[in-house]
Write an enzyme that holds these catalytic residues in place. Sequence first.
Site, PDB file in Angstrom:
ATOM      1  CB  CYS A  87      -0.949   0.193   1.165  1.00 41.29           C
ATOM      2  SG  CYS A  87      -2.117  -1.138   1.168  1.00 41.29           S
ATOM      3  CG  HIS A  88       1.238   3.745  -3.352  1.00 42.76           C
ATOM      4  ND1 HIS A  88       0.518   2.611  -3.945  1.00 42.76           N
ATOM      5  CD2 HIS A  88       2.402   4.158  -4.018  1.00 42.76           C
ATOM      6  CE1 HIS A  88       1.218   2.463  -5.023  1.00 42.76           C
ATOM      7  NE2 HIS A  88       2.199   3.192  -5.047  1.00 42.76           N
ATOM      8  CG  MET A 145      -5.840  -2.177   0.325  1.00 38.97           C
ATOM      9  SD  MET A 145      -6.649  -3.715   0.509  1.00 38.97           S
ATOM     10  CE  MET A 145      -5.957  -4.190   2.057  1.00 38.97           C
ATOM     11  CD  GLU A 146      -5.454   3.397   2.412  1.00 41.55           C
ATOM     12  OE1 GLU A 146      -4.233   3.251   2.168  1.00 41.55           O
ATOM     13  OE2 GLU A 146      -6.209   2.905   1.340  1.00 41.55           O
ATOM     14  CG  ASP A 173      -8.361  -5.148  23.601  1.00 41.06           C
ATOM     15  OD1 ASP A 173      -7.464  -6.271  24.338  1.00 41.06           O
ATOM     16  OD2 ASP A 173      -7.817  -4.096  24.051  1.00 41.06           O
TER      17      ASP A 173
END
Length: 159
Positions: free
Chosen positions: A78-79, A113-114, A128
């Site tokens: 990824c950039h 992707m982000e 969590d």
Amino acid sequence: MNPMELTHVNEQGRARMVDVTQKDVTFREAQAEGRVRMSPETLALIRTGGAPKGDVLAAAQVAGILAAKRTHELIPMCHPLRLTAVDLTFTLEEAAVHIRSKVKCKGETGVEMEALTAVSAAALTVYDMCKAVQRDMEISDIRLCRKSGGKTGDYCKEW
């Protein structure tokens, strides 16, 4: 280029970061979603703010934003992008937290992707924050819902 051609592989068959030097800067947007399935009792703790570690959704919101901004550090090809907006929304369902992200930028490459990373980190944070009361929660259905901009144009998930 053939749509089935792998763009992240060089002539030697090794991984490479795609060259976006010549691509036009355009407005890019992506939305992703996912779910954390849990018992109604665990969901009630989130709803009332009674989870042992505190405000679950506030922590998940921040985690998702931070993860989107650091996607290039987690996903090798990824950039690094200059994001202009990241937002997450949470819907409390009967036995799940539904997470949706929206990410925007003006750049040479997309923000899918982000958006996916934001949802993933938010879901992991929900897990969590609640694992002390329920360890068998399930993170599922993480997927790209839509994207716009760039050479490949718009995409919208068909249901």
